[in-house]
Design a protein around this motif. Structure first.
Motif, PDB file in Angstrom:
ATOM      1  N   THR A 109       8.739  -8.737  -8.133  1.00  0.00           N
ATOM      2  CA  THR A 109       8.358  -8.440  -6.760  1.00  0.00           C
ATOM      3  C   THR A 109       8.400  -6.945  -6.488  1.00  0.00           C
ATOM      4  OG1 THR A 109       9.264 -10.579  -6.077  1.00  0.00           O
ATOM      5  CG2 THR A 109       8.852  -8.965  -4.354  1.00  0.00           C
ATOM      6  N   PHE A 110       9.358  -6.256  -7.100  1.00  0.00           N
ATOM      7  CA  PHE A 110       9.518  -4.820  -6.872  1.00  0.00           C
ATOM      8  C   PHE A 110       8.268  -4.050  -7.285  1.00  0.00           C
ATOM      9  CE2 PHE A 110      11.385  -0.678  -6.817  1.00  0.00           C
ATOM     10  CZ  PHE A 110      12.499  -0.775  -6.003  1.00  0.00           C
ATOM     11  N   SER A 111       7.595  -4.535  -8.319  1.00  0.00           N
ATOM     12  CA  SER A 111       6.404  -3.837  -8.816  1.00  0.00           C
ATOM     13  C   SER A 111       5.106  -4.432  -8.291  1.00  0.00           C
ATOM     14  CB  SER A 111       6.392  -3.865 -10.351  1.00  0.00           C
ATOM     15  OG  SER A 111       6.345  -5.205 -10.831  1.00  0.00           O
ATOM     16  N   ALA A 112       5.173  -5.439  -7.439  1.00  0.00           N
ATOM     17  CA  ALA A 112       3.960  -6.072  -6.916  1.00  0.00           C
ATOM     18  C   ALA A 112       3.188  -5.094  -6.039  1.00  0.00           C
ATOM     19  CB  ALA A 112       4.323  -7.324  -6.123  1.00  0.00           C
ATOM     20  N   PHE A 113       1.873  -5.116  -6.173  1.00  0.00           N
ATOM     21  CA  PHE A 113       1.050  -4.196  -5.382  1.00  0.00           C
ATOM     22  C   PHE A 113      -0.024  -4.919  -4.565  1.00  0.00           C
ATOM     23  CE2 PHE A 113      -3.057  -1.923  -5.229  1.00  0.00           C
ATOM     24  CZ  PHE A 113      -2.717  -0.986  -4.260  1.00  0.00           C
ATOM     25  N   SER A 134       5.452   0.277  -4.039  1.00  0.00           N
ATOM     26  CA  SER A 134       4.178   0.219  -4.769  1.00  0.00           C
ATOM     27  C   SER A 134       3.011   0.650  -3.893  1.00  0.00           C
ATOM     28  CB  SER A 134       3.955  -1.203  -5.287  1.00  0.00           C
ATOM     29  OG  SER A 134       3.966  -2.139  -4.214  1.00  0.00           O
ATOM     30  N   THR A 135       2.988   0.216  -2.643  1.00  0.00           N
ATOM     31  CA  THR A 135       1.899   0.599  -1.747  1.00  0.00           C
ATOM     32  C   THR A 135       1.975   2.076  -1.381  1.00  0.00           C
ATOM     33  OG1 THR A 135       3.178  -0.078   0.205  1.00  0.00           O
ATOM     34  CG2 THR A 135       1.753  -1.724  -0.805  1.00  0.00           C
ATOM     35  N   LEU A 136       3.198   2.586  -1.255  1.00  0.00           N
ATOM     36  CA  LEU A 136       3.361   3.999  -0.941  1.00  0.00           C
ATOM     37  C   LEU A 136       2.911   4.879  -2.109  1.00  0.00           C
ATOM     38  CD1 LEU A 136       4.307   5.988   1.195  1.00  0.00           C
ATOM     39  CD2 LEU A 136       6.620   5.840   0.244  1.00  0.00           C
ATOM     40  N   VAL A 137       3.206   4.447  -3.333  1.00  0.00           N
ATOM     41  CA  VAL A 137       2.740   5.184  -4.517  1.00  0.00           C
ATOM     42  C   VAL A 137       1.217   5.232  -4.534  1.00  0.00           C
ATOM     43  CG1 VAL A 137       2.592   5.088  -7.036  1.00  0.00           C
ATOM     44  CG2 VAL A 137       4.775   4.726  -5.917  1.00  0.00           C
ATOM     45  N   TYR A 138       0.587   4.122  -4.205  1.00  0.00           N
ATOM     46  CA  TYR A 138      -0.883   4.079  -4.158  1.00  0.00           C
ATOM     47  C   TYR A 138      -1.425   5.044  -3.111  1.00  0.00           C
ATOM     48  CZ  TYR A 138      -5.556   2.341  -3.109  1.00  0.00           C
ATOM     49  OH  TYR A 138      -6.906   2.262  -2.852  1.00  0.00           O
ATOM     50  N   GLN A 139      -0.817   5.042  -1.930  1.00  0.00           N
ATOM     51  CA  GLN A 139      -1.297   5.910  -0.863  1.00  0.00           C
ATOM     52  C   GLN A 139      -1.154   7.386  -1.232  1.00  0.00           C
ATOM     53  OE1 GLN A 139       0.938   4.679   2.559  1.00  0.00           O
ATOM     54  NE2 GLN A 139       0.022   2.634   2.614  1.00  0.00           N
ATOM     55  N   LEU A 140      -0.035   7.737  -1.835  1.00  0.00           N
ATOM     56  CA  LEU A 140       0.202   9.131  -2.206  1.00  0.00           C
ATOM     57  C   LEU A 140      -0.684   9.558  -3.373  1.00  0.00           C
ATOM     58  CD1 LEU A 140       4.096   9.200  -1.947  1.00  0.00           C
ATOM     59  CD2 LEU A 140       2.499  10.410  -0.457  1.00  0.00           C
ATOM     60  N   GLY A 141      -0.869   8.644  -4.334  1.00  0.00           N
ATOM     61  CA  GLY A 141      -1.611   9.009  -5.533  1.00  0.00           C
ATOM     62  C   GLY A 141      -3.112   8.994  -5.367  1.00  0.00           C
ATOM     63  N   PHE A 142      -3.638   8.014  -4.630  1.00  0.00           N
ATOM     64  CA  PHE A 142      -5.088   7.848  -4.575  1.00  0.00           C
ATOM     65  C   PHE A 142      -5.689   8.178  -3.220  1.00  0.00           C
ATOM     66  CE2 PHE A 142      -3.654   5.179  -8.043  1.00  0.00           C
ATOM     67  CZ  PHE A 142      -4.546   5.521  -9.044  1.00  0.00           C
ATOM     68  N   ALA A 154      13.502   6.723   2.646  1.00  0.00           N
ATOM     69  CA  ALA A 154      14.701   5.893   2.501  1.00  0.00           C
ATOM     70  C   ALA A 154      14.488   4.517   3.131  1.00  0.00           C
ATOM     71  CB  ALA A 154      15.907   6.586   3.141  1.00  0.00           C
ATOM     72  N   GLN A 155      13.799   4.487   4.258  1.00  0.00           N
ATOM     73  CA  GLN A 155      13.506   3.207   4.921  1.00  0.00           C
ATOM     74  C   GLN A 155      12.593   2.334   4.061  1.00  0.00           C
ATOM     75  OE1 GLN A 155      11.758   3.679   8.781  1.00  0.00           O
ATOM     76  NE2 GLN A 155      11.650   1.475   9.182  1.00  0.00           N
ATOM     77  N   VAL A 156      11.633   2.959   3.371  1.00  0.00           N
ATOM     78  CA  VAL A 156      10.732   2.201   2.495  1.00  0.00           C
ATOM     79  C   VAL A 156      11.512   1.601   1.330  1.00  0.00           C
ATOM     80  CG1 VAL A 156       8.760   2.362   0.935  1.00  0.00           C
ATOM     81  CG2 VAL A 156       8.711   3.550   3.124  1.00  0.00           C
ATOM     82  N   PHE A 157      12.439   2.365   0.764  1.00  0.00           N
ATOM     83  CA  PHE A 157      13.267   1.846  -0.321  1.00  0.00           C
ATOM     84  C   PHE A 157      14.093   0.658   0.143  1.00  0.00           C
ATOM     85  CE2 PHE A 157      12.548   5.974  -2.422  1.00  0.00           C
ATOM     86  CZ  PHE A 157      12.326   5.535  -3.719  1.00  0.00           C
ATOM     87  N   ILE A 158      14.715   0.789   1.315  1.00  0.00           N
ATOM     88  CA  ILE A 158      15.557  -0.301   1.844  1.00  0.00           C
ATOM     89  C   ILE A 158      14.712  -1.543   2.119  1.00  0.00           C
ATOM     90  CG2 ILE A 158      16.984  -1.021   3.790  1.00  0.00           C
ATOM     91  CD1 ILE A 158      17.943   1.880   4.001  1.00  0.00           C
ATOM     92  N   GLN A 159      13.541  -1.346   2.707  1.00  0.00           N
ATOM     93  CA  GLN A 159      12.673  -2.485   3.012  1.00  0.00           C
ATOM     94  C   GLN A 159      12.179  -3.162   1.736  1.00  0.00           C
ATOM     95  OE1 GLN A 159       9.984  -2.270   6.364  1.00  0.00           O
ATOM     96  NE2 GLN A 159       8.278  -2.993   5.119  1.00  0.00           N
ATOM     97  N   GLN A 172      -0.135  -5.086  -0.410  1.00  0.00           N
ATOM     98  CA  GLN A 172      -1.202  -4.223   0.103  1.00  0.00           C
ATOM     99  C   GLN A 172      -2.189  -5.021   0.944  1.00  0.00           C
ATOM    100  OE1 GLN A 172      -1.572  -1.023   0.035  1.00  0.00           O
ATOM    101  NE2 GLN A 172      -3.692  -0.780   0.686  1.00  0.00           N
ATOM    102  N   MET A 173      -2.558  -6.216   0.480  1.00  0.00           N
ATOM    103  CA  MET A 173      -3.576  -7.002   1.173  1.00  0.00           C
ATOM    104  C   MET A 173      -2.985  -7.833   2.310  1.00  0.00           C
ATOM    105  SD  MET A 173      -5.637  -8.186  -2.264  1.00  0.00           S
ATOM    106  CE  MET A 173      -6.857  -9.156  -1.388  1.00  0.00           C
TER     107      MET A 173
END
Length: 283
Positions: A217-221, A236-244, A60-65, A225-226
């Motif tokens: 911006t919502f979909s920026a990765f 987007s960064t959380l999806v990357y961490q969970l997926g890869f 929830a905090q990630v969504f708000i941020q 990340q960098m």
């Protein structure tokens, strides 16, 4: 007889792209309702646990941020882009107009990774800004700008600025200057004429620019990340961490679907909130 023989040729590529996008979204959607099997890349049976897990405070905090960073980026981009678009439309000097156009559009021709690396050079502890400030004796130690929300927003503003300038320029170019002259003839000064005539009439462009900047911006990765370096979490960064990193593709898919739904919800609420302003601009 078909009066538009080339219409099918123009529509076909867009249709194929739409079908491919729909198929990809359908694949992600079905993954979101599948169970995660540790140690396996193949998902399990149908489940809703992935969406219930999103109710945890961490996510929830990630969504708000993410929403906060997107809104902040869109608003700052608007403040920076509006004067640039106004000067681009109203200036009569051809050389100045060309310079402004090239300055505004050039970032679109650079890859996102290239732009992000340039900001790393600028914002780093030994980067351009800290080196100049330290050389002038204004600071004793580097100012931390990397791995902060400030750094991420700054780089994202650079990414969204060209699109915002183009949309605002299109809106400002369609404003009849006679309206401003009429306001001036009635006693309004330049500032009042801008606030009561130009700004309201440019609201369709403002709404379109802010909405596009927010969604983009919502979909920026690459940029978060960098520049964020893992310390500024976005969806987007959380999806990357969970997926890869964890290979938890079902949960990453659920996070992606929820993020997409949240984007639509925020844009719908913003659309409803600024609908009166759009009506002003339409007149």
């Amino acid at each position: 007889m078909n009066k538009r023989p080339f219409l099918a040729l123009f529509v076909a590529p867009a249709t194929l792209a739409a079908i491919a996008s729909a198929a990809a979204l359908a694949a992600i959607l079905q993954y979101a309702f599948r169970a995660y099997v540790p140690g396996s890349l193949n998902p399990g049976g149908l489940t809703l646990d992935n969406f219930f897990a999103l109710l945890r405070p961490l996510y929830a905090q990630v969504f708000i941020q993410t929403v906060w960073i997107c809104l902040l980026t869109a608003l700052i981009t608007l403040v920076v882009a509006y004067p640039l678009a106004f000067a681009l439309v109203r200036t009569r000097n051809v050389a100045l107009k060309s310079f402004l156009l090239i300055t505004a559009v050039t970032p679109l021709f650079l890859g996102e990774v290239v732009r992000t690396y340039s900001w790393i050079i600028v914002l780093g502890n030994t980067g351009f800004i800290n080196s100049v400030l330290k050389g002038l004796g204004l600071i004793d130690r580097p100012i931390q700008m990397m791995f902060t929300t400030f750094g991420v927003v700054t780089a994202l503003v650079h990414v969204t600025l060209p699109v915002m300038v183009i949309m605002l320029s299109a809106a400002l170019a369609h404003i009849d200057r006679d309206y401003e002259k009429a306001a001036t003839s009635l006693g309004a000064g330049p500032v009042k004429a801008f606030l009561t005539v130009t700004l309201p009439l440019s609201m369709p462009g403002v709404v379109a620019g802010v909405s596009t900047a927010f969604a983009w911006t919502f979909s920026a990765f690459a940029t978060p990340q960098m520049i964020g370096g893992g310390k500024v979490s976005m969806i987007s960064t959380l999806v990357y961490q969970l997926g890869f990193a964890s290979f938890n593709f079902p949960f990453a898919a659920a996070l992606s679907v929820t993020g997409l739904a949240l984007t639509f919800a925020v844009l719908a609420m913003a659309k409803r909130a600024i609908k009166p302003l759009e009506k002003i601009g339409a007149h």
